[in-house]
Structure formats: structure tokens, C-alpha cells
Scaffold this active site. Structure first.
Site, PDB file in Angstrom:
ATOM      1  N   ARG A 164       1.462  -6.379 -12.026  1.00 13.81           N
ATOM      2  CA  ARG A 164       2.432  -6.720 -10.884  1.00 13.81           C
ATOM      3  C   ARG A 164       3.724  -7.455 -11.299  1.00 13.81           C
ATOM      4  O   ARG A 164       4.112  -8.305 -10.426  1.00 13.81           O
ATOM      5  CB  ARG A 164       1.838  -7.289  -9.704  1.00 13.81           C
ATOM      6  CG  ARG A 164       0.606  -6.344  -9.143  1.00 13.81           C
ATOM      7  CD  ARG A 164       1.171  -5.023  -8.626  1.00 13.81           C
ATOM      8  NE  ARG A 164       0.014  -4.079  -8.248  1.00 13.81           N
ATOM      9  CZ  ARG A 164      -0.687  -3.244  -9.055  1.00 13.81           C
ATOM     10  NH1 ARG A 164      -0.413  -3.288 -10.345  1.00 13.81           N
ATOM     11  NH2 ARG A 164      -1.812  -2.802  -8.730  1.00 13.81           N
ATOM     12  N   SER A 234      -0.447  -3.607  -0.074  1.00 13.72           N
ATOM     13  CA  SER A 234      -1.118  -4.478  -0.453  1.00 13.72           C
ATOM     14  C   SER A 234      -0.390  -5.759  -0.367  1.00 13.72           C
ATOM     15  O   SER A 234       0.626  -6.007  -1.016  1.00 13.72           O
ATOM     16  CB  SER A 234      -1.909  -4.324  -2.077  1.00 13.72           C
ATOM     17  OG  SER A 234      -2.470  -3.110  -2.080  1.00 13.72           O
ATOM     18  N   GLU A 330       1.869 -10.698  -3.020  1.00 12.00           N
ATOM     19  CA  GLU A 330       2.410  -9.438  -3.958  1.00 12.00           C
ATOM     20  C   GLU A 330       3.878  -9.015  -3.327  1.00 12.00           C
ATOM     21  O   GLU A 330       4.741  -8.915  -4.071  1.00 12.00           O
ATOM     22  CB  GLU A 330       1.452  -8.400  -3.887  1.00 12.00           C
ATOM     23  CG  GLU A 330       1.884  -7.147  -4.874  1.00 12.00           C
ATOM     24  CD  GLU A 330       0.851  -6.060  -4.890  1.00 12.00           C
ATOM     25  OE1 GLU A 330       1.046  -4.914  -4.889  1.00 12.00           O
ATOM     26  OE2 GLU A 330      -0.475  -6.446  -5.225  1.00 12.00           O
TER      27      GLU A 330
END
Length: 334
Positions: A164, A234, A330
Site C-alpha cells: 500500500r 478498507s 490506509e
């Protein structure tokens, strides 16, 4: 070309309210350069689909939302090559690209089906799902340096991809113009992810179309549509833990998901930790976690991004208290 004091609620999938001091939507590199030249001293924010950020306050600067579209197939040296290069402009819708590739029989992106957002955002976050990451198919990223106004190409290695993460997160002075993908003309399904394997268990040799359809079915069962229930997908990264921490938690929770990594660390499930900390389906005010997936924070009606931050911190504290693990968001909080 410019709008002023523009409401940003339509441009972030959490639907939080904030005003942009200056807002523009350049349609090509020439207009993009013009925006940057006209407002060289303003703080810049580049918006794609707005699916991985939300606002807690007004943005006192220049918000640029490029609308540069197009898909171009780059010829290879031999007609019978096993690979194909696609240059895709950054404003193209991500899932529409995946559908395009599946229709053509180009393999590599099918596990990343049904992810909201734009193509230009995909390398920034190094999006991933069901055992695949976009870095595995990226050949090159073409970007505009906002300081020099020069177009620069980044090879896969130069993008510094990680979980990520990428160079475009560390250095925010680039606007991604296009992404060149290296895809395969043939396809053989490789089992990578338990949920997807289970969905396809009755199909001996799944086709690329069957894999895409299976991913979409799984995501639709688990994940809320952001247009119906505002969210950013998410919310937290899956944390990396040591073997000692994993062993300690597994004594009480033997079903703790564990994914050993080459560096000796172990990736575990943030959703599992949030669930066991008592926050799956929990709601405080108008913010909560999705009842079907603890990793997703949803907005039931608030326009204030600070409500989301408050709920996020509640989850982080609960997980830290119970497991001594710090969860990292995130999503980008502005």
C-alpha cells in the site's frame, strides 16, 4: 477554467463536507501545466476518484481533478508476443479498465476487479486484493513534476512499490498522467487467496472471466457500495507483526490469520483484530463499522470528517489495548 469555494462533498466517497479555495478539472497536459503555472504558491491536492481520502476541514489551496482519458495498446516487436502493453490515462475508471482487459483476454488485473477509483490512483496506493497487487503488472508510470512542469517516466523499480505504498506517497510533487501495464495474452488460474479459491472450487480451470465474476460476487457480498453507503473501502492497513507476537495472540485466538513474509515478519488481518476487539458492526453516532466487514468504516449520515477520525481513534485504542498492535489508516485524512 477555475471554480472558487467549491464544495468537495461530491468528490470524496465518505461524503464529508469541505470547501476548496480553488478547483479545476484540466482535460490535457497543457491545461494541467496552466493550472500549476497560474497558482504556483498554492498548496496542491490531486483528486482521482476520491475513494481513498476524506476531509475534516476546508482545503486552503488548489484542488486539481484531472479528466484525462484514453487507452492505447502499444505494439510489441512481434505479433505473436505473449505480452501486451497498455498505456492508460490516469482519469480512466479502474474497474472499467479491468473489464476492458478481461474482454480482450489480457490477464493480470482480474483479481483487482470491482475496486473503486481511477487508474492514476492505483500505483500511488499500490492497490491489492485477493493475492494480487497492481505493481505486478505495472511497467511504467508517466507523471508530471509539479515544480518543473516536466513529464517524467518511472520504471517499476523506480516507483519503489511496497505494501500500500509507493514513491508517489512519499513524494507528493507528481501528478500521474498515465500508467503503462504489461499484461499476458494467455491465462492460467493460480490459487492465491482462500476466499477466491473457495468461490471457484467447483470450476476445474477457471477462465479470466470466471475469476473476475467470482471476485465481483465476493466483493458485493462483503463490501458496501460507496454510492449507497459512504465509505472508503478498507480503512486500515493489515499490520505486520513479529513471530513472537503472533504466537502470543494465537494462544488465545488460534484462528488468527497469519501470512509469513520473506523479511521474517508476519502479516495478519486488521479485520480480525477489530472484530475481536468488539468493533465489528459497532456504531457511534452516525459512524460505524460495516456489519459484514470490520475493516470498513461507513458513514450513516455525518458530513463532518472529524466524526470519522473520532471513531477511527476508538478502534485504534481498542485494538492497541487488547493486542498491543497499532493499526495504521490506509486512507488519507485531510
Amino acid at each position: 477554467m477555475y471554480q472558487y469555494n467549491t464544495q468537495l462533498k461530491p468528490y470524496n466517497s465518505f461524503r464529508t463536507e469541505a470547501l476548496a479555495k480553488i478547483f479545476c478539472e484540466p482535460t490535457d497536459i497543457k491545461q494541467l501545466r496552466q493550472c500549476l503555472s497560474d497558482y504556483p504558491l498554492e498548496t496542491k491536492l490531486i483528486l482521482g476518484g476520491g475513494c481513498n481520502l476524506f476531509f475534516t476541514k476546508n482545503f486552503e489551496g488548489l484542488v486539481i481533478k484531472p479528466t484525462m482519458l484514453g487507452i492505447r495498446e502499444i505494439s510489441d516487436e512481434s505479433d505473436d508476443s505473449e505480452h501486451v502493453f497498455l498505456e492508460v490515462m490516469g482519469s480512466e475508471d479502474w474497474d472499467s479498465l479491468v473489464e476492458y482487459c478481461v474482454d480482450k483476454g489480457y490477464a493480470g488485473l482480474e483479481n483487482l476487479s470491482y475496486i473503486p477509483g481511477t487508474v492514476g490512483a492505483s500505483p500511488v496506493q499500490n492497490i491489492g486484493a485477493y493475492g494480487a497487487e497492481v505493481k505486478d503488472c505495472i511497467h511504467e508510470v508517466v507523471a508530471l513534476n509539479m515544480e518543473t512542469l516536466e513529464v517524467v517516466s518511472f520504471s517499476n523499480a523506480e516507483c519503489e512499490f511496497a505494501y500500500r505504498d509507493s514513491i508517489f506517497k512519499k513524494q507528493d510533487n507528481y501528478i500521474i498522467i498515465s500508467v503503462v501495464f504489461l499484461l499476458n495474452r494467455s491465462y492460467t488460474y493460480t490459487p492465491k487467496y482462500a476466499d477466491l479459491n473457495k468461490e471457484l472450487e467447483e470450476i476445474a480451470e477457471p477462465t479470466i472471466r470466471e475469476v473476475r465474476d467470482a471476485v465481483i460476487r465476493i466483493r458485493q457480498r462483503k463490501l458496501p457500495n460507496e454510492k449507497e453507503l459512504p465509505n472508503c473501502g478498507s480503512f486500515f492497513k493489515n499490520p505486520y507483526i513479529t513471530e513472537q507476537v503472533a504466537e502470543s495472540i494465537s494462544k488465545e485466538y488460534p484462528d488468527l490469520p497469519l501470512y509469513p513474509l520473506p523479511n521474517g515478519l508476519i502479516k495478519t488481518s486488521a479485520a480480525f483484530l477489530i472484530d475481536r476487539a468488539g468493533y465489528k458492526g459497532k456504531q457511534i453516532g452516525q459512524i460505524g463499522t460495516y456489519p459484514k466487514q470490520a475493516l470498513i468504516i461507513v458513514n450513516y449520515g455525518s458530513t463532518d470528517g472529524n466524526d470519522i477520525v473520532f471513531f477511527m481513534k476508538e478502534i485504534q485504542q481498542a485494538v492497541a489495548d487488547k493486542f498491543n498492535i497499532d493499526l495504521e489508516p490506509e486512507v488519507r485524512i485531510l
